[in-house]
Design an enzyme around this catalytic site. Structure first.
Site, PDB file in Angstrom:
ATOM      1  N   MET A  33       6.186  27.014  26.778  1.00 41.15           N
ATOM      2  CA  MET A  33       4.904  27.194  26.665  1.00 41.15           C
ATOM      3  C   MET A  33       5.118  27.986  25.093  1.00 41.15           C
ATOM      4  O   MET A  33       4.109  28.668  24.642  1.00 41.15           O
ATOM      5  CB  MET A  33       4.127  28.438  27.658  1.00 41.15           C
ATOM      6  N   GLY A  34       6.268  27.836  24.483  1.00 43.77           N
ATOM      7  CA  GLY A  34       6.540  28.399  23.120  1.00 43.77           C
ATOM      8  C   GLY A  34       6.873  29.850  23.173  1.00 43.77           C
ATOM      9  O   GLY A  34       7.250  30.397  24.061  1.00 43.77           O
ATOM     10  N   LEU A  36       9.204  30.884  21.633  1.00 45.67           N
ATOM     11  CA  LEU A  36      10.695  30.703  22.161  1.00 45.67           C
ATOM     12  C   LEU A  36      11.699  31.811  21.800  1.00 45.67           C
ATOM     13  O   LEU A  36      11.642  32.488  20.594  1.00 45.67           O
ATOM     14  CB  LEU A  36      11.292  29.540  21.247  1.00 45.67           C
ATOM     15  N   GLY A  39      16.662  32.353  25.678  1.00 43.56           N
ATOM     16  CA  GLY A  39      16.666  31.746  26.840  1.00 43.56           C
ATOM     17  C   GLY A  39      16.195  30.471  26.883  1.00 43.56           C
ATOM     18  O   GLY A  39      16.874  29.574  27.296  1.00 43.56           O
ATOM     19  N   HIS A  40      15.390  30.223  26.083  1.00 44.67           N
ATOM     20  CA  HIS A  40      14.726  28.800  25.996  1.00 44.67           C
ATOM     21  C   HIS A  40      15.584  27.934  25.166  1.00 44.67           C
ATOM     22  O   HIS A  40      15.710  26.597  25.336  1.00 44.67           O
ATOM     23  CB  HIS A  40      13.408  28.804  25.050  1.00 44.67           C
ATOM     24  N   SER A 187       9.125  35.581  27.183  1.00 41.25           N
ATOM     25  CA  SER A 187       8.309  35.562  26.036  1.00 41.25           C
ATOM     26  C   SER A 187       7.338  36.814  26.345  1.00 41.25           C
ATOM     27  O   SER A 187       6.799  37.288  25.254  1.00 41.25           O
ATOM     28  CB  SER A 187       7.319  34.448  26.111  1.00 41.25           C
TER      29      SER A 187
HETATM   30  O1  PAF Z   1       8.204  27.865  32.638  1.00 46.37           O
HETATM   31  C1  PAF Z   1       7.062  27.731  31.662  1.00 46.37           C
HETATM   32  O2  PAF Z   1       7.067  28.057  30.539  1.00 46.37           O
HETATM   33  C2  PAF Z   1       5.909  26.821  32.314  1.00 46.37           C
HETATM   34  O3  PAF Z   1       5.502  27.200  33.510  1.00 46.37           O
HETATM   35  C3  PAF Z   1       5.967  25.387  31.904  1.00 46.37           C
HETATM   36  C4  PAF Z   1       7.223  24.906  33.086  1.00 46.37           C
HETATM   37  C5  PAF Z   1       6.515  25.185  30.696  1.00 46.37           C
HETATM   38  C6  PAF Z   1       4.840  24.783  32.568  1.00 46.37           C
HETATM   39  O4  PAF Z   1       3.773  24.969  31.795  1.00 46.37           O
END
Ligand code: PAF
Length: 292
Positions: A33-34, A36, A39-40, A187
């Site tokens: 979901m941005g 970032l 971790g992402h 986030s």
């Molecule tokens: O973990 C997240 O960021 C969200 O739940 C996901 C998997 C991108 C779904 O919107």
């Protein structure tokens, strides 16, 4: 180094992924979901390691937020995010109408696994997650998708839906990435005041206390859960749950019983106004904090 291509149209993403597969590339997917953080980026790195063409999606999915949750103020920083995505080939950043066009009405509902932990506290959440992730799987056609284990219940539900719907994607769970002091990256940590940030350490500290006790032979479920609860209670504004649960079914383990080889310890609480979650699998994960 050139940045990733940014696409907004699901059909364009489908086409470019079809082309990648046709040229023999393995397509990897990291849904986000941005906003970032490291971790992402660890998830993206893992996808890169396992595939030749990496798609990162950035979409703040409205159907997974309840009416009193933080959809409107969820942090959004597409430009900043793009600067960090050196390892992605494509960033898919659709708007809401592209993912939920007029007439959209199909939802994917996870039943049993969504009944525990966050489910009762966030009644629409997992249906929204399962629905959007199914859509993303259908658009991208990835052979591998990487998710973080911080959202342990989400990962379990996604694994279940992939099995139940016979989806041809392999789901990889990536270990929780933590700050040097033990706080799980999220986030939502951006919402924490300096004071909240200190208090937020109670989650990983509690998990560490239980992991150490487990390592020293403690098996009483009530005692292990109590160690976490005591730490979190001191710092949290409110607690949704501190639960010891079966790793596979997520069913709570009776306080009076003894824990077997592995068990999930999961927390959701508010620190100030921020809802944080964290977890650890006893018997598998090391304590997030070094010995005090
Ligand atoms: O973990 C997240 O960021 C969200 O739940 C996901 C998997 C991108 C779904 O919107």
């Amino acid at each position: 180094m050139p940045g990733p291509i940014v696409l907004r149209d699901p059909e364009e993403v489908r086409r470019i992924c079809d082309e990648a597969r046709a040229s023999g590339k393995r397509v990897g997917l990291v849904p986000t979901m941005g906003a970032l953080h490291e971790g992402h980026l660890a998830l993206v790195h893992e996808a890169r390691r396992r595939s030749d063409f990496v798609v990162v999606t950035i979409f703040v999915n409205p159907t997974q937020f309840g009416p009193n949750e933080d959809l409107a103020r969820y942090p959004r920083d597409l430009e900043g995010d793009l600067q960090k995505l050196h390892e992605a080939d494509v960033v898919f950043a659709p708007d809401v109408a592209a993912m939920y066009p007029p007439g959209d009405e199909t939802r994917v509902r996870a039943a049993g696994l969504a009944a525990h932990l966050c489910g009762p506290h966030r009644p629409v959440h997992f249906e929204g997650v399962a629905t959007v992730v199914t859509k993303l799987f259908a658009i991208v056609g990835a052979s591998t998708a990487v998710f973080g284990k911080k959202d342990f219940q989400q990962l379990a539900i996604i694994r279940r839906l992939v099995t139940d719907l016979f989806l041809p994607v392999s789901v990889v769970g990536h270990p929780i990435v933590r700050e040097a002091d033990g706080l799980a990256m999220s986030s939502r940590n951006a919402y924490l005041s300096a004071d909240d940030r200190v208090r937020a350490l109670s989650l990983s500290r509690g998990l560490s206390a239980a992991a150490r006790a487990f390592g020293e032979g403690e098996r009483r479920a009530g005692t292990l859960r109590g160690l976490v609860h005591a730490e979190v209670e001191r710092a949290a504004t409110s607690i949704d749950y501190v639960t010891l649960a079966d790793v596979d079914t997520l069913t709570p383990i009776d306080e009076a019983s003894l824990v077997g080889k592995r068990a999930l310890l999961a927390i959701a609480c508010r620190i100030g106004g921020t809802r944080l979650i964290d977890n650890l699998v006893l018997g598998e994960d090391p304590p997030p904090h070094a010995q005090p």
